[in-house]
Design an enzyme around this catalytic site. Structure first.
Site, short mmCIF file in Angstrom:
data_model
loop_
_atom_site.label_atom_id
_atom_site.label_comp_id
_atom_site.label_asym_id
_atom_site.label_seq_id
_atom_site.Cartn_x
_atom_site.Cartn_y
_atom_site.Cartn_z
N LYS A 56 0.73 -1.15 -0.06
CA LYS A 56 0.01 -0.03 0.11
C LYS A 56 0.79 1.13 0.01
O LYS A 56 0.68 1.99 -0.64
CB LYS A 56 -0.87 -0.08 1.30
CG LYS A 56 -2.24 -0.93 1.04
CD LYS A 56 -2.76 -1.09 2.51
CE LYS A 56 -3.86 -2.33 2.49
NZ LYS A 56 -4.65 -2.79 3.54
N GLN A 100 -4.79 -1.41 9.75
CA GLN A 100 -4.39 -2.65 9.07
C GLN A 100 -5.04 -3.87 10.03
O GLN A 100 -4.85 -4.09 11.03
CB GLN A 100 -3.04 -3.25 8.92
CG GLN A 100 -2.90 -4.33 8.01
CD GLN A 100 -3.34 -4.39 6.60
OE1 GLN A 100 -3.49 -3.12 5.88
NE2 GLN A 100 -4.02 -5.55 6.36
N ASP A 123 -11.19 2.96 4.24
CA ASP A 123 -11.27 1.53 3.90
C ASP A 123 -12.99 1.52 3.86
O ASP A 123 -13.47 0.31 3.44
CB ASP A 123 -11.10 0.84 5.21
CG ASP A 123 -9.68 -0.26 4.89
OD1 ASP A 123 -9.52 -0.16 3.80
OD2 ASP A 123 -9.05 -0.40 5.98
#
Ligand code: NDP
Length: 288
Positions: A56, A100, A123
């Site tokens: 990422k 994460q 997200d």
């Protein structure tokens, strides 16, 4: 023996196009003095998470997005993690915050996600963003289903009235996928581990999305001839190779189009994270 016929939908190729478009828009924004920024928080030592986070960060840098990775020890307390998120919420240079997953078991995942400001939740997992998606007014679409919708769009798949079957009903993939397909006009069936006759469901699907995490569970006989098959699963086999949830070799002879693993949904997930971060920064620019 099956003949090879299905078109292979390349996530790598489409992701590249999306990333080039993002890079141009990032450049334009940066020239106006607003550089998009993503902060990724990684708690603990999960090796797969370390790889995802590194990928990422590399993708951000390539697109010109400022990326910070904050690595915290496995034993980090919930209080410290929530305080960090609160600080990032009020940091104007941070457009997107991504924690994460999975988190170490002593941390309450739900509480952590709900602490992220919905306007920085790139997200799209915050209940406020889930609610906006459900009511047809999405702010951030979760990256994996969003990437799949882009793939279907670029393949010019007509979803209006199509039978779409999603296998797997998690909050991060299956459920938002079902919402996006529904919003696009498909008739959606969402299957889970209790579904009685899974094959009877999948065989009706014009568009079949497999998001379970069990290698090769969707076999050729479960696929409608000509169907579009999207394989979200990422499974590490004992041989060390990656496999999806679909028996790819078998499905090739039945499906009309199919995504490979690797090189299908995975690269699109990262590309859409860049899109979400960029759009957060564009909204910041519009307000300043
Ligand atoms: P979860 O484990 O959170 O959810 C799995 C879902 O599958 C659950 O809803 C579960 O049902 C359902 N399920 C389990 N067994 C069956 C079965 N036999 N028949 C039908 N449904 C079943 O997984 P995720 O959604 O997080 O991830 C799914 C897969 O996608 C994983 O392989 C993951 O690695 C991959 N993934 C890939 C991404 C990418 O970018 N390509 C991104 C995110 C995930 P129930 O609700 O009843 O428990």
């Amino acid at each position: 023996m099956c003949s090879t016929s299905a078109r292979i939908i390349s996530g790598n190729a489409l992701a590249q196009t999306v990333r080039e478009d993002v890079a141009l828009r990032v450049q334009a924004l940066t020239q106006r003095g607003i550089r998009p920024g993503l902060t990724v928080v990684l708690v603990g030592d999960d090796p797969a998470s370390h790889v995802y986070v590194r990928n990422k960060a590399i993708a951000c840098e390539k697109a010109g997005i400022k990326s910070d990775v904050i690595r915290l020890e496995e034993q980090t307390s919930e209080h410290d993690l929530l305080s960090l998120i609160s600080r990032l919420n009020s940091d104007e240079t941070v457009d997107g915050i991504l924690v994460q997953l999975p988190l170490p078991s002593h941390l309450d995942e739900h509480k952590v996600i709900e602490t992220i400001s919905p306007s920085k939740d790139v997200d799209g997992f915050h209940i406020s963003n889930a609610g906006l998606l459900m009511t047809g007014k999405p702010l951030f679409r979760p990256c994996t289903p969003y990437g799949i919708m882009k793939m279907l769009e670029s393949e010019q798949i007509n979803l209006r009235g199509a039978e779409a079957v999603v296998v797997g009903a998690s909050n991060i993939v299956g459920k938002p996928m079902a919402m996006l397909l529904l919003a696009a006009g498909a008739t959606v069936t969402l299957c889970n581990s209790k579904t009685r006759d899974l094959a009877a469901q999948t065989r009706r699907a014009d568009v079949l999305v497999a998001a379970v995490g069990r290698p090769n569970m969707i076999t050729a006989d479960m696929i409608k001839p000509g169907a579009v098959v999207i394989d979200v699963g990422i499974n590490r086999l004992e041989t060390g190779k990656l496999a999806g949830d679909v028996d790819f070799a078998g499905a090739l002879g039945v499906a009309g189009a199919i995504t490979p693993v690797p090189g299908g949904v995975g690269p699109m997930t990262i590309a859409m994270l860049l899109v979400n971060t960029l759009e957060a920064a564009e909204r910041r620019a519009a307000q300043s």
